[in-house]
Scaffold this motif. Structure first.
Motif, PDB file in Angstrom:
ATOM      1  N   LEU A 132       0.907  -0.947   0.079  1.00 24.34           N
ATOM      2  CA  LEU A 132       0.016  -0.125  -0.080  1.00 24.34           C
ATOM      3  C   LEU A 132       0.869   1.291  -0.021  1.00 24.34           C
ATOM      4  CD1 LEU A 132      -2.914  -1.136   2.592  1.00 24.34           C
ATOM      5  CD2 LEU A 132      -2.976  -0.871   0.085  1.00 24.34           C
ATOM      6  N   ALA A 133       1.907   1.203   0.718  1.00 27.15           N
ATOM      7  CA  ALA A 133       2.888   2.170   0.650  1.00 27.15           C
ATOM      8  C   ALA A 133       3.196   2.670  -0.609  1.00 27.15           C
ATOM      9  CB  ALA A 133       4.096   2.380   1.749  1.00 27.15           C
ATOM     10  N   LEU A 134       3.711   1.576  -1.519  1.00 28.43           N
ATOM     11  CA  LEU A 134       4.191   1.621  -2.911  1.00 28.43           C
ATOM     12  C   LEU A 134       3.212   2.238  -3.542  1.00 28.43           C
ATOM     13  CD1 LEU A 134       6.527  -1.597  -3.028  1.00 28.43           C
ATOM     14  CD2 LEU A 134       7.355   0.837  -3.157  1.00 28.43           C
ATOM     15  N   ALA A 178       2.955   5.407  -6.154  1.00 26.97           N
ATOM     16  CA  ALA A 178       2.734   5.062  -7.449  1.00 26.97           C
ATOM     17  C   ALA A 178       1.468   6.518  -7.999  1.00 26.97           C
ATOM     18  CB  ALA A 178       2.272   3.785  -7.822  1.00 26.97           C
ATOM     19  N   LEU A 179       0.430   6.450  -6.954  1.00 28.15           N
ATOM     20  CA  LEU A 179      -0.466   7.269  -7.341  1.00 28.15           C
ATOM     21  C   LEU A 179      -0.290   8.672  -7.571  1.00 28.15           C
ATOM     22  CD1 LEU A 179      -3.480   5.357  -5.173  1.00 28.15           C
ATOM     23  CD2 LEU A 179      -3.045   5.690  -7.709  1.00 28.15           C
ATOM     24  N   SER A 180       1.033   9.173  -6.939  1.00 27.46           N
ATOM     25  CA  SER A 180       1.433  10.541  -6.956  1.00 27.46           C
ATOM     26  C   SER A 180       1.908  10.932  -8.223  1.00 27.46           C
ATOM     27  CB  SER A 180       2.635  10.665  -5.777  1.00 27.46           C
ATOM     28  OG  SER A 180       3.550   9.999  -6.037  1.00 27.46           O
ATOM     29  N   LEU A 227       9.000  10.619  -8.875  1.00 27.43           N
ATOM     30  CA  LEU A 227      10.280   9.933  -8.687  1.00 27.43           C
ATOM     31  C   LEU A 227      11.419  11.126  -9.357  1.00 27.43           C
ATOM     32  CD1 LEU A 227       8.962   6.857 -10.366  1.00 27.43           C
ATOM     33  CD2 LEU A 227       9.193   7.299  -7.847  1.00 27.43           C
ATOM     34  N   ASN A 228      11.648  11.834  -8.869  1.00 33.21           N
ATOM     35  CA  ASN A 228      12.511  13.206  -9.237  1.00 33.21           C
ATOM     36  C   ASN A 228      13.676  12.858  -9.540  1.00 33.21           C
ATOM     37  OD1 ASN A 228      13.144  13.411  -6.683  1.00 33.21           O
ATOM     38  ND2 ASN A 228      11.562  14.921  -6.327  1.00 33.21           N
ATOM     39  N   THR A 263       9.941   3.450 -15.093  1.00 30.53           N
ATOM     40  CA  THR A 263      10.237   3.436 -13.602  1.00 30.53           C
ATOM     41  C   THR A 263       8.615   3.387 -13.089  1.00 30.53           C
ATOM     42  OG1 THR A 263      12.332   4.476 -13.994  1.00 30.53           O
ATOM     43  CG2 THR A 263      11.487   4.211 -11.697  1.00 30.53           C
ATOM     44  N   HIS A 264       7.836   4.439 -13.304  1.00 28.81           N
ATOM     45  CA  HIS A 264       6.698   4.284 -12.738  1.00 28.81           C
ATOM     46  C   HIS A 264       5.990   3.300 -12.641  1.00 28.81           C
ATOM     47  CE1 HIS A 264       2.462   6.476 -12.445  1.00 28.81           C
ATOM     48  NE2 HIS A 264       2.998   6.516 -11.003  1.00 28.81           N
TER      49      HIS A 264
END
Length: 344
Positions: A127-129, A133-135, A140-141, A151-152
């Motif tokens: 759930l943390a991942l 991912a939802l962000s 992933l800057n 990567t996403h």
């Protein structure tokens, strides 16, 4: 005839992927987290083969410990792509060792709740991942913009597989309790082993996308609404890209763009998201596609040569982005629209 479990073959393939990534001299050579993660996948695959292929139970405690370890390591590996004032460090992230320590303690003193503990660990980190991912890919800057979509996607895959592992473990627990484990071996072969291969491939690919190890600019206004300044931010970014042609930098990441512009990555991403309806990777790739279109018209260079000079790294990403922007393949564009100039 010697029986070799499929999971042994998967483990060998994972080690081959790891060796290729390291020997190629890519970023995987320096990405220790992903190296360790791939090795963990391979070892777990071997242990699964020993358990279900040969019926050896001696390594079950070690399998449980490694199962707890890889979930938190997967989170740390992806979290290392997010740079907000610092990178992953033991002093800041030591508590992610707690799942492994907990399972080690349970192995020693009280093995009964290990299964439910592993299910909880998988769900927590899955759930943390999933939340990360939802962000969106702009989160992933520290990843090259050209590799951010891939990567996403790998992040999504890892999150979903972690959650699926929790479901598989729930089924196996039920199977052993009510059906004497009749279906567990088949479920592991059809679910866990292929999933480990997919996870290993994802880790070996995304382990080559890290470009930055430093921190980004401090965003002292991060808690305030920056929307009134969005147009100013976008104008500054567009000017920088057009005047310096920094889109041609194949290693360009959101962090690098932030440092070159003097604007925090969060403000850049927010402005582009709100005003353009795009993520930063798509925004920059439109400039790259524009450069490709210009060169296709004005030069006789090969498409591959133009692709690299415009800042793209892989043909798959280039072809996908070119078609997204123009609706055509590069070859069709050159043949059908020789007098057209595309502008982002």
């Amino acid at each position: 005839m010697l029986f070799i479990p499929l999971s042994f073959v998967v483990a060998l393939l994972l080690l081959v992927f790891l060796a290729q990534g390291i020997l190629s001299g890519g970023a995987l050579q320096k990405s220790r987290l992903f190296q360790i993660l791939i090795i963990l996948y391979a070892v777990l695959s071997v242990l699964i083969g020993i358990r279900w292929g040969y019926g050896v139970l001696a390594f079950l405690p070690l399998q449980s410990i490694l199962a707890a370890s890889w979930a938190s390591l997967a989170w740390l590996s992806f979290r290392s792509f997010v740079r907000e004032g610092g990178s992953i460090s033991f002093s800041k992230d030591w508590y992610h060792l707690s799942p492994t320590v907990l399972v080690v303690a349970l192995v020693e003193v009280w093995p009964d709740p290990i299964d439910i503990t592993l299910i909880a660990i998988y769900l927590f980190y899955g759930l943390a991942l999933l939340r990360l991912a939802l962000s969106g890919p702009d989160r992933l800057n520290a990843v090259r913009l050209s590799e951010a979509p891939r990567t996403h996607l790998a992040l999504w895959v890892t999150a979903i597989i972690l959650i699926a592992f929790a479901g598989v473990d729930i089924f196996i627990s039920y199977d052993f309790r009510f059906m004497d484990g009749e279906l567990s071996g088949m479920v592991v072969s059809l679910a866990n082993v292929p999933a480990l291969l997919i996870l290993g491939i994802a880790a070996s690919v995304i382990g080559q996308t890290v470009t930055e190890q430093g921190s980004e600019l401090e965003d002292i206004n991060s808690e305030h609404n920056m929307e009134p300044e969005d147009r100013e931010v976008l104008a500054r970014i567009e000017k920088l890209i057009e005047e310096k042609s920094i889109y041609q930098d194949c290693d360009l990441s959101l962090n690098r763009l932030a440092r070159k512009s003097g604007i925090t990555s969060r403000r850049i991403s927010g402005a582009i998201n709100r005003l353009k309806g795009q993520n930063v990777s798509q925004f920059v790739n439109e400039y790259r596609v524009a450069e490709v279109c210009r060169r296709l018209v004005e030069t006789d260079e090969t498409i591959t040569s133009i692709m690299f000079e415009a800042g793209f790294q892989t043909k798959s990403n280039f072809n996908r982005e070119f078609k997204r922007v123009t609706g055509q393949s590069p070859k069709d564009w050159r043949q059908e629209y020789p007098d057209v100039r595309y502008r982002p």
